[in-house]
Design a protein around this motif. Structure first.
Motif, mmCIF file in Angstrom:
data_model
loop_
_atom_site.group_PDB
_atom_site.id
_atom_site.type_symbol
_atom_site.label_atom_id
_atom_site.label_comp_id
_atom_site.label_asym_id
_atom_site.label_seq_id
_atom_site.Cartn_x
_atom_site.Cartn_y
_atom_site.Cartn_z
ATOM 1 N N SER A 91 -8.796 7.337 -1.017
ATOM 2 C CA SER A 91 -8.574 7.101 -2.450
ATOM 3 C C SER A 91 -7.191 7.546 -2.882
ATOM 4 O O SER A 91 -6.777 7.306 -4.019
ATOM 5 C CB SER A 91 -9.633 7.855 -3.267
ATOM 6 O OG SER A 91 -9.544 9.248 -3.022
ATOM 7 N N ALA A 92 -6.451 8.223 -2.001
ATOM 8 C CA ALA A 92 -5.091 8.657 -2.325
ATOM 9 C C ALA A 92 -4.098 7.506 -2.228
ATOM 10 O O ALA A 92 -2.931 7.657 -2.591
ATOM 11 C CB ALA A 92 -4.662 9.783 -1.391
ATOM 12 N N MET A 93 -4.554 6.359 -1.760
ATOM 13 C CA MET A 93 -3.666 5.220 -1.613
ATOM 14 C C MET A 93 -3.654 4.391 -2.897
ATOM 15 O O MET A 93 -4.664 4.267 -3.578
ATOM 16 C CB MET A 93 -4.115 4.361 -0.432
ATOM 17 C CG MET A 93 -4.112 5.117 0.884
ATOM 18 S SD MET A 93 -4.993 4.263 2.203
ATOM 19 C CE MET A 93 -3.816 3.000 2.625
ATOM 20 N N LYS A 94 -2.490 3.843 -3.244
ATOM 21 C CA LYS A 94 -2.349 2.950 -4.384
ATOM 22 C C LYS A 94 -2.100 1.532 -3.873
ATOM 23 O O LYS A 94 -1.465 1.330 -2.837
ATOM 24 C CB LYS A 94 -1.164 3.377 -5.263
ATOM 25 C CG LYS A 94 -1.305 4.750 -5.895
ATOM 26 C CD LYS A 94 -2.409 4.775 -6.934
ATOM 27 C CE LYS A 94 -2.391 6.069 -7.734
ATOM 28 N NZ LYS A 94 -2.588 7.278 -6.914
ATOM 29 N N LEU A 95 -2.618 0.563 -4.609
ATOM 30 C CA LEU A 95 -2.433 -0.842 -4.271
ATOM 31 C C LEU A 95 -1.479 -1.435 -5.293
ATOM 32 O O LEU A 95 -1.787 -1.491 -6.482
ATOM 33 C CB LEU A 95 -3.774 -1.568 -4.277
ATOM 34 C CG LEU A 95 -4.882 -0.875 -3.462
ATOM 35 C CD1 LEU A 95 -6.195 -1.639 -3.569
ATOM 36 C CD2 LEU A 95 -4.469 -0.715 -2.009
ATOM 37 N N LEU A 96 -0.314 -1.861 -4.849
ATOM 38 C CA LEU A 96 0.760 -2.284 -5.745
ATOM 39 C C LEU A 96 0.931 -3.794 -5.728
ATOM 40 O O LEU A 96 1.051 -4.405 -4.659
ATOM 41 C CB LEU A 96 2.083 -1.634 -5.342
ATOM 42 C CG LEU A 96 2.330 -0.176 -5.759
ATOM 43 C CD1 LEU A 96 1.324 0.755 -5.117
ATOM 44 C CD2 LEU A 96 3.737 0.244 -5.411
ATOM 45 N N ILE A 139 0.862 -1.182 0.000
ATOM 46 C CA ILE A 139 0.000 0.000 0.000
ATOM 47 C C ILE A 139 0.895 1.228 0.000
ATOM 48 O O ILE A 139 1.814 1.349 0.816
ATOM 49 C CB ILE A 139 -0.927 0.026 1.225
ATOM 50 C CG1 ILE A 139 -1.998 -1.050 1.082
ATOM 51 C CG2 ILE A 139 -1.581 1.377 1.375
ATOM 52 C CD1 ILE A 139 -3.014 -1.036 2.180
ATOM 53 N N PHE A 140 0.624 2.127 -0.947
ATOM 54 C CA PHE A 140 1.434 3.346 -1.104
ATOM 55 C C PHE A 140 0.518 4.554 -1.031
ATOM 56 O O PHE A 140 -0.514 4.596 -1.695
ATOM 57 C CB PHE A 140 2.161 3.302 -2.447
ATOM 58 C CG PHE A 140 3.016 4.519 -2.719
ATOM 59 C CD1 PHE A 140 4.324 4.566 -2.285
ATOM 60 C CD2 PHE A 140 2.511 5.608 -3.414
ATOM 61 C CE1 PHE A 140 5.108 5.672 -2.535
ATOM 62 C CE2 PHE A 140 3.287 6.718 -3.674
ATOM 63 C CZ PHE A 140 4.592 6.753 -3.233
ATOM 64 N N ASP A 141 0.897 5.551 -0.207
ATOM 65 C CA ASP A 141 0.097 6.757 -0.074
ATOM 66 C C ASP A 141 0.702 7.882 -0.902
ATOM 67 O O ASP A 141 1.863 8.246 -0.717
ATOM 68 C CB ASP A 141 0.025 7.185 1.395
ATOM 69 C CG ASP A 141 -0.834 8.422 1.583
ATOM 70 O OD1 ASP A 141 -2.066 8.298 1.449
ATOM 71 O OD2 ASP A 141 -0.273 9.497 1.846
ATOM 72 N N ASP A 142 -0.093 8.445 -1.825
ATOM 73 C CA ASP A 142 0.401 9.473 -2.729
ATOM 74 C C ASP A 142 0.896 10.716 -2.005
ATOM 75 O O ASP A 142 1.844 11.363 -2.442
ATOM 76 C CB ASP A 142 -0.715 9.893 -3.696
ATOM 77 C CG ASP A 142 -0.909 8.886 -4.818
ATOM 78 O OD1 ASP A 142 -0.139 7.921 -4.863
ATOM 79 O OD2 ASP A 142 -1.827 9.068 -5.628
ATOM 80 N N PHE A 143 0.242 11.064 -0.906
ATOM 81 C CA PHE A 143 0.556 12.334 -0.256
ATOM 82 C C PHE A 143 1.790 12.250 0.635
ATOM 83 O O PHE A 143 2.587 13.182 0.698
ATOM 84 C CB PHE A 143 -0.645 12.820 0.562
ATOM 85 C CG PHE A 143 -1.810 13.233 -0.294
ATOM 86 C CD1 PHE A 143 -1.745 14.371 -1.071
ATOM 87 C CD2 PHE A 143 -2.961 12.468 -0.334
ATOM 88 C CE1 PHE A 143 -2.817 14.754 -1.866
ATOM 89 C CE2 PHE A 143 -4.036 12.845 -1.117
ATOM 90 C CZ PHE A 143 -3.970 13.992 -1.892
#
Length: 396
Positions: free
Chosen positions: A325-330, A305-309
Motif C-alpha cells: 500500500s506504500a506504492m502510488k499509481l500515477l 508506479i512510485f514507492d513512498d519509502f
C-alpha cells in the motif's frame, strides 16, 4: 582401499576411488540453551551457524559462546570442513567452508574432519565440484525444510590423488579462481559503469541535450496550458539553466494524478507463475509472482508506479496488481508517460532518499517539459541507446 566398479570416471593409475567416510570422521552441533545467560553473555568462542557460511574459510562467527557453554559442546579443530545440511539455501547452493580456528557449530551444520588435516583443501574442492550432484541426489524428501541426507553424503565417491599431486591441484585451482575473481570484479565494475552511463543519458534527456530540437514543434508552454491552465509555468530556473527554446518548467503535481492502490492489493502470498496477472512491488524484484485473482486489476495504462519509502519509480504498460500500500499509481496527463518516468528515475537519486516524502516534497519538484513531439523523440532515442547497452550487459 576397496575396488570400485562403475566409477564416475577413470582416474590416473596413481589415484584411487574411495568413499568420503573412508578418509574422514563426522560430527554435529547444537544450540546451547538461549535461556541460560551463562552460555552467551560475553562469550568469546566461535559458534558457527549457516549465517557464517558465506566464504571458503571461517575465522570468526556472528555469535559466540562462553567457557560454560563450551563444556556441553563439541569443539572442532582448524582444518575441519563444515557443511550446511539443513537450510532453505540448499534449494540451489551447498555452503561449505574450512575452519581456520577452533569452533563449535549448531545443528544445521555437519563437521567433516579429515584423518589427515592436509586433505582439507583438496576435499573442499572435490565436494564443491560435486555440488549440483549432491543437491540433486542427496536431497531429503518429505521435510518442511530443505535437508541433505547425510547418510548418503557419507558415501560420496572421492577421487583421491597422491598428496603431492593434491598440492599441485590446489595451487592450480586457486590460480584460476583468482583469475575468475578478477574477471568477475571487472564485470561488476562494468555493470556499475553502465548504470552510471544510463543515468547520464537520462540526465542529458531531461536537459534537452539528447536529441535535436525542431523549431516547428508546438512550445511546451501551450501543452501545459491545456493540461492544467492553473499551473505555474516558467521557462528557466537555477537548476535547469539554459533549457532549449520551446521547453518549460512546472511542478510534477501539475501534470500527474495519483491514487492509493487500495483496490489493487493482493493479500495472499501464494503466487504461481502459471497465473496470468503480475504482482508488483518496489525494488529489484519488481514482479514478485503472478496471481489468479482478477478482481480489481489496475488497467488504466500506461502508468508509473512510485514507492513512498524508496522513491523508486517504474513505467508499467500491462495490467497488474500490487503487494504494498506504500506504492502510488500515477497517471500522466496528455504527455509521454515514459518521459516523466525517466525524469523521476533520475531525480530520485538527488538528495535524501531515505524518508517518505511524496506529498510534501516530491510532487513539488520542477520537471523540465519539452514539446510533445520532442518528448516522443527523446523516448525513442533512449530506447535505442538502452537496447544497445542492454545487449552489452547480456553478453557479460
Amino acid at each position: 582401499m576397496p575396488h570400485y566398479e562403475n566409477v564416475p570416471f577413470e582416474v590416473p593409475s596413481s589415484w584411487v576411488w574411495c568413499k568420503l567416510e573412508d578418509i574422514v570422521s563426522f560430527g554435529g552441533g547444537k544450540t546451547p540453551s538461549m535461556d541460560n545467560k551463562e552460555y552467551w553473555r560475553d562469550g568469546n568462542h566461535p559458534w558457527v551457524t549457516s549465517k557464517d557460511m558465506k566464504c571458503s574459510h571461517i575465522t570468526n562467527s556472528l555469535m559466540k559462546i562462553t567457557d560454560k557453554a563450551l563444556e556441553v559442546m563439541t569443539i572442532y579443530e582448524r582444518g575441519t570442513l563444515l557443511v550446511v545440511t539443513r537450510s532453505g539455501i540448499l534449494k540451489h547452493t551447498l555452503p561449505i567452508s574450512i575452519l581456520q580456528t577452533p569452533a563449535t557449530i549448531n545443528q544445521d551444520l555437519k563437521a567433516v574432519s579429515p584423518h589427515i588435516q592436509e586433505l582439507s583443501e583438496y576435499l573442499y574442492f572435490v565436494i564443491k565440484a560435486n555440488e549440483n550432484f549432491i543437491l540433486k541426489e542427496y536431497h531429503k524428501d518429505g521435510t518442511t525444510v530443505d535437508n541433505i541426507d547425510f547418510d548418503k553424503f557419507k558415501y560420496l565417491p572421492i577421487p583421491l590423488a597422491p598428496i603431492t599431486e593434491q598440492r599441485r591441484i590446489i595451487a592450480e585451482t586457486k590460480h584460476w579462481f583468482a583469475l575468475i575473481d578478477q574477471i568477475e570484479q571487472g564485470r561488476l565494475d562494468l555493470q556499475e559503469a553502465i548504470k552510471h552511463a544510463k543515468n547520464k543519458i537520462l540526465d542529458l534527456a531531461i536537459h534537452g541535450k539528447l536529441v535535436p530540437q525542431d523549431p516547428n514543434d508546438e512550445p511546451a508552454s501551450e501543452l501545459l496550458k491545456r493540461i492544467n491552465p492553473k499551473a505555474e509555468i516558467t521557462c528557466d530556473n537555477g537548476h535547469y539553466q539554459n533549457l532549449p527554446t520551446g521547453w518549460a518548467l512546472c511542478r510534477l503535481e501539475n501534470i500527474v494524478d495519483y491514487e492509493q492502490p487500495t483496490d489493487y492489493i493482493v493479500n495472499s502470498t501464494n503466487y504461481d507463475n502459471n497465473y496470468p496477472i503480475p504482482v508488483l512491488t518496489a525494488g529489484k524484484s519488481f514482479i514478485i509472482g503472478y496471481t489468479n485473482d482478477i478482481e480489481g486489476i489496475y488497467s488504466k495504462l500506461p502508468c508509473i508506479i512510485f514507492d513512498d519509502f524508496t522513491t523508486d519509480s517504474k513505467f508499467v504498460d500491462f495490467p497488474f496488481k500490487v503487494k504494498s500500500s506504500a506504492m502510488k499509481l500515477l497517471q500522466v496527463k496528455h504527455m509521454e508517460v515514459e518521459y516523466v518516468a525517466m525524469f523521476m528515475s533520475i531525480t530520485r537519486l538527488i538528495g535524501d532518499t531515505h524518508k517518505r516524502y511524496w506529498i510534501s516534497e516530491y510532487s513539488k519538484l520542477l520537471i523540465p517539459i519539452p514539446p510533445y513531439a520532442e518528448q516522443k523523440r527523446i523516448v525513442a532515442a533512449v530506447h535505442k541507446v538502452f537496447t544497445q547497452i542492454d545487449t552489452i550487459m547480456e553478453s557479460l
